[in-house]
Each structure stands twice: as structure tokens, then as C-alpha cells.
Design a protein around this motif. Sequence first.
Motif, PDB file in Angstrom:
ATOM      1  N   MET A   1       0.841  -1.191   0.000  1.00 55.89           N
ATOM      2  CA  MET A   1       0.000   0.000   0.000  1.00 55.89           C
ATOM      3  C   MET A   1       0.885   1.253   0.000  1.00 55.89           C
ATOM      4  O   MET A   1       1.839   1.342   0.759  1.00 55.89           O
ATOM      5  N   ILE A   2       0.521   2.178  -0.851  1.00 52.35           N
ATOM      6  CA  ILE A   2       1.216   3.460  -0.928  1.00 52.35           C
ATOM      7  C   ILE A   2       0.156   4.546  -0.820  1.00 52.35           C
ATOM      8  O   ILE A   2      -0.760   4.607  -1.637  1.00 52.35           O
ATOM      9  N   LEU A   3       0.282   5.381   0.204  1.00 50.63           N
ATOM     10  CA  LEU A   3      -0.706   6.433   0.454  1.00 50.63           C
ATOM     11  C   LEU A   3      -2.121   5.852   0.493  1.00 50.63           C
ATOM     12  O   LEU A   3      -3.070   6.462  -0.003  1.00 50.63           O
ATOM     13  N   GLY A   4      -2.261   4.666   1.040  1.00 52.65           N
ATOM     14  CA  GLY A   4      -3.553   4.020   1.163  1.00 52.65           C
ATOM     15  C   GLY A   4      -4.070   3.388  -0.113  1.00 52.65           C
ATOM     16  O   GLY A   4      -5.228   2.968  -0.172  1.00 52.65           O
ATOM     17  N   MET A   5      -3.231   3.325  -1.143  1.00 52.40           N
ATOM     18  CA  MET A   5      -3.638   2.744  -2.422  1.00 52.40           C
ATOM     19  C   MET A   5      -2.809   1.500  -2.707  1.00 52.40           C
ATOM     20  O   MET A   5      -1.659   1.406  -2.270  1.00 52.40           O
ATOM     21  N   SER A   6      -3.390   0.586  -3.465  1.00 52.09           N
ATOM     22  CA  SER A   6      -2.612  -0.557  -3.932  1.00 52.09           C
ATOM     23  C   SER A   6      -1.530  -0.038  -4.880  1.00 52.09           C
ATOM     24  O   SER A   6      -1.619   1.089  -5.388  1.00 52.09           O
ATOM     25  N   LEU A   7      -0.518  -0.844  -5.121  1.00 57.23           N
ATOM     26  CA  LEU A   7       0.549  -0.443  -6.038  1.00 57.23           C
ATOM     27  C   LEU A   7      -0.018  -0.104  -7.412  1.00 57.23           C
ATOM     28  O   LEU A   7       0.377   0.898  -8.025  1.00 57.23           O
ATOM     29  N   GLN A   8      -0.974  -0.903  -7.880  1.00 52.64           N
ATOM     30  CA  GLN A   8      -1.581  -0.652  -9.182  1.00 52.64           C
ATOM     31  C   GLN A   8      -2.340   0.678  -9.192  1.00 52.64           C
ATOM     32  O   GLN A   8      -2.208   1.473 -10.125  1.00 52.64           O
ATOM     33  N   SER A   9      -3.121   0.944  -8.151  1.00 53.45           N
ATOM     34  CA  SER A   9      -3.865   2.207  -8.075  1.00 53.45           C
ATOM     35  C   SER A   9      -2.916   3.395  -7.965  1.00 53.45           C
ATOM     36  O   SER A   9      -3.136   4.438  -8.598  1.00 53.45           O
ATOM     37  N   PHE A  10      -1.868   3.239  -7.172  1.00 54.47           N
ATOM     38  CA  PHE A  10      -0.899   4.323  -7.034  1.00 54.47           C
ATOM     39  C   PHE A  10      -0.191   4.594  -8.361  1.00 54.47           C
ATOM     40  O   PHE A  10       0.059   5.748  -8.710  1.00 54.47           O
ATOM     41  N   THR A  11       0.106   3.530  -9.104  1.00 54.08           N
ATOM     42  CA  THR A  11       0.745   3.693 -10.411  1.00 54.08           C
ATOM     43  C   THR A  11      -0.159   4.479 -11.351  1.00 54.08           C
ATOM     44  O   THR A  11       0.302   5.398 -12.039  1.00 54.08           O
ATOM     45  N   VAL A  12      -1.443   4.168 -11.348  1.00 54.10           N
ATOM     46  CA  VAL A  12      -2.404   4.903 -12.181  1.00 54.10           C
ATOM     47  C   VAL A  12      -2.481   6.361 -11.724  1.00 54.10           C
ATOM     48  O   VAL A  12      -2.475   7.283 -12.549  1.00 54.10           O
ATOM     49  N   PHE A  13      -2.533   6.581 -10.410  1.00 55.22           N
ATOM     50  CA  PHE A  13      -2.550   7.948  -9.863  1.00 55.22           C
ATOM     51  C   PHE A  13      -1.314   8.722 -10.326  1.00 55.22           C
ATOM     52  O   PHE A  13      -1.413   9.868 -10.785  1.00 55.22           O
ATOM     53  N   HIS A  14      -0.150   8.106 -10.205  1.00 56.84           N
ATOM     54  CA  HIS A  14       1.112   8.744 -10.598  1.00 56.84           C
ATOM     55  C   HIS A  14       1.099   9.062 -12.102  1.00 56.84           C
ATOM     56  O   HIS A  14       1.512  10.154 -12.511  1.00 56.84           O
ATOM     57  N   LEU A  15       0.612   8.132 -12.905  1.00 54.58           N
ATOM     58  CA  LEU A  15       0.535   8.340 -14.347  1.00 54.58           C
ATOM     59  C   LEU A  15      -0.406   9.490 -14.694  1.00 54.58           C
ATOM     60  O   LEU A  15      -0.070  10.358 -15.501  1.00 54.58           O
ATOM     61  N   ILE A  16      -1.574   9.510 -14.076  1.00 54.61           N
ATOM     62  CA  ILE A  16      -2.540  10.588 -14.343  1.00 54.61           C
ATOM     63  C   ILE A  16      -1.966  11.933 -13.918  1.00 54.61           C
ATOM     64  O   ILE A  16      -2.072  12.923 -14.648  1.00 54.61           O
ATOM     65  N   LEU A  17      -1.339  11.973 -12.762  1.00 58.77           N
ATOM     66  CA  LEU A  17      -0.707  13.200 -12.274  1.00 58.77           C
ATOM     67  C   LEU A  17       0.349  13.680 -13.265  1.00 58.77           C
ATOM     68  O   LEU A  17       0.423  14.876 -13.590  1.00 58.77           O
ATOM     69  N   SER A  18       1.140  12.761 -13.764  1.00 54.47           N
ATOM     70  CA  SER A  18       2.179  13.091 -14.731  1.00 54.47           C
ATOM     71  C   SER A  18       1.585  13.649 -16.022  1.00 54.47           C
ATOM     72  O   SER A  18       2.066  14.659 -16.558  1.00 54.47           O
ATOM     73  N   MET A  19       0.545  13.003 -16.517  1.00 50.17           N
ATOM     74  CA  MET A  19      -0.088  13.459 -17.767  1.00 50.17           C
ATOM     75  C   MET A  19      -0.722  14.836 -17.599  1.00 50.17           C
ATOM     76  O   MET A  19      -0.637  15.674 -18.497  1.00 50.17           O
ATOM     77  N   ILE A  20      -1.332  15.071 -16.444  1.00 45.50           N
ATOM     78  CA  ILE A  20      -1.911  16.390 -16.176  1.00 45.50           C
ATOM     79  C   ILE A  20      -0.802  17.440 -16.111  1.00 45.50           C
ATOM     80  O   ILE A  20      -0.928  18.524 -16.680  1.00 45.50           O
ATOM     81  N   GLY A  21       0.296  17.107 -15.433  1.00 46.36           N
ATOM     82  CA  GLY A  21       1.427  18.036 -15.354  1.00 46.36           C
ATOM     83  C   GLY A  21       1.985  18.362 -16.729  1.00 46.36           C
ATOM     84  O   GLY A  21       2.313  19.516 -17.024  1.00 46.36           O
ATOM     85  N   ILE A  22       2.093  17.356 -17.593  1.00 49.58           N
ATOM     86  CA  ILE A  22       2.589  17.589 -18.954  1.00 49.58           C
ATOM     87  C   ILE A  22       1.617  18.483 -19.728  1.00 49.58           C
ATOM     88  O   ILE A  22       2.038  19.432 -20.401  1.00 49.58           O
ATOM     89  N   ALA A  23       0.339  18.212 -19.610  1.00 47.03           N
ATOM     90  CA  ALA A  23      -0.659  19.038 -20.299  1.00 47.03           C
ATOM     91  C   ALA A  23      -0.586  20.487 -19.818  1.00 47.03           C
ATOM     92  O   ALA A  23      -0.553  21.421 -20.632  1.00 47.03           O
ATOM     93  N   PHE A  24      -0.543  20.688 -18.502  1.00 44.93           N
ATOM     94  CA  PHE A  24      -0.422  22.046 -17.959  1.00 44.93           C
ATOM     95  C   PHE A  24       0.893  22.683 -18.419  1.00 44.93           C
ATOM     96  O   PHE A  24       0.952  23.883 -18.708  1.00 44.93           O
ATOM     97  N   GLY A  25       1.941  21.876 -18.499  1.00 45.58           N
ATOM     98  CA  GLY A  25       3.237  22.388 -18.944  1.00 45.58           C
ATOM     99  C   GLY A  25       3.195  22.912 -20.366  1.00 45.58           C
ATOM    100  O   GLY A  25       3.778  23.953 -20.670  1.00 45.58           O
ATOM    101  N   PHE A  26       2.486  22.208 -21.236  1.00 44.03           N
ATOM    102  CA  PHE A  26       2.383  22.688 -22.612  1.00 44.03           C
ATOM    103  C   PHE A  26       1.527  23.959 -22.693  1.00 44.03           C
ATOM    104  O   PHE A  26       1.793  24.832 -23.522  1.00 44.03           O
ATOM    105  N   ILE A  27       0.543  24.078 -21.827  1.00 36.33           N
ATOM    106  CA  ILE A  27      -0.233  25.323 -21.768  1.00 36.33           C
ATOM    107  C   ILE A  27       0.673  26.464 -21.330  1.00 36.33           C
ATOM    108  O   ILE A  27       0.667  27.552 -21.921  1.00 36.33           O
ATOM    109  N   VAL A  28       1.478  26.232 -20.298  1.00 36.67           N
ATOM    110  CA  VAL A  28       2.415  27.252 -19.808  1.00 36.67           C
ATOM    111  C   VAL A  28       3.448  27.584 -20.885  1.00 36.67           C
ATOM    112  O   VAL A  28       3.789  28.759 -21.083  1.00 36.67           O
ATOM    113  N   ALA A  29       3.943  26.585 -21.596  1.00 35.41           N
ATOM    114  CA  ALA A  29       4.909  26.826 -22.676  1.00 35.41           C
ATOM    115  C   ALA A  29       4.284  27.724 -23.744  1.00 35.41           C
ATOM    116  O   ALA A  29       4.931  28.648 -24.242  1.00 35.41           O
TER     117      ALA A  29
END
Length: 161
Positions: A1-29
Motif C-alpha cells: 500500500m502506498i498512500l492508502g492505495m494498492s501499487l496498481q492504483s498508485f501507479t495509475v494515480f502517478h501516471l494521471i498526475l504526470s499526464m496532467i502536469g505535462i498538459a499544464f506544462g504545454f499550456i504554460v509553454a
Amino acid sequence: MILGMSLQSFTVFHLILSMIGIAFGFIVAGGILASNRLPGWTALFLLTTILTSATGFLFPFTKLLPSHIVAIISLVLLAVALYAFYAKDLSGVWRPVYIVTAMRALWFNVFVLIAQSFLKVGLLNVYAPTGAEPPFAITQGVVLVFFILAIIAGIRRFRPA
């Protein structure tokens, strides 16, 4: 468990966070290239990109990996970008420092996205199963050139009021 999530759920959370950050980054660029500070988008980009790098350290690991080195460098770049944007208000030399550090942090996230895509997406993995093949290197090279040109253009154009 990571932050109360299974490894699979945390991986999805991390991936979604990353994709959102990239999208916001291109808006900022885009804002940088249009000479617009976009303070709200910038805050979201910096926050999600910091969280992306930081959450990468929560995955189980037994040794320091290249992804950790990238995350450490990215966090340092983001700290400097935060300082340039908020503490120095992009004055003087801090304007190009912000552009370089923020856009390099975005590039690191895109670099990792490409690396993970070649590693885990079957269609891409066929062409570069180890990440040492020409399709991977060419893709990363094209993206790097794009970011270098965007940084140069940003330094020339970004003159926020």
C-alpha cells in the motif's frame, strides 16, 4: 500500500498526475511563447510536476535508479523555477532562468513519458525493446530539439508586463 492505495492504483494515480502536469506544462509553454505569465496555469503546472517527481520516490525500490536521478534534477529545476517566478517575479536574469528551468522540467517529464511508452506500449516496444535502438533515440532527439528551440524562442519572446 502506498498512500492508502494498492501499487496498481498508485501507479495509475502517478501516471494521471504526470499526464496532467505535462498538459499544464504545454499550456504554460504556449503562454511563454505568447508572452503571457498565465499565473493560474503556471501554479498548476509547477504543483503537478513537483508532485509527479516526488511521488516517484514512493514506489518500492532497492537502489537508486535513473528515474530517481531525473526526479532529483527535476525537483531542483522546479525549486529554481518557483523562486524565479514567485520570489523574484521574473525580474532581470530570473526571467530566462525561469524559462529554462520550467521548460527543462517539462522536458524531463516528456522524456520519461516517451521512455515509459517505448517500454510498456506494445506497438512502440517492438521498435525499441531495450531503449537503445534508433527509433527511441530519434524520438528523444526530435523532442529534445523541439524543447531547445522552444526555450530559445521563449527567451526571445517572453516579456510579461
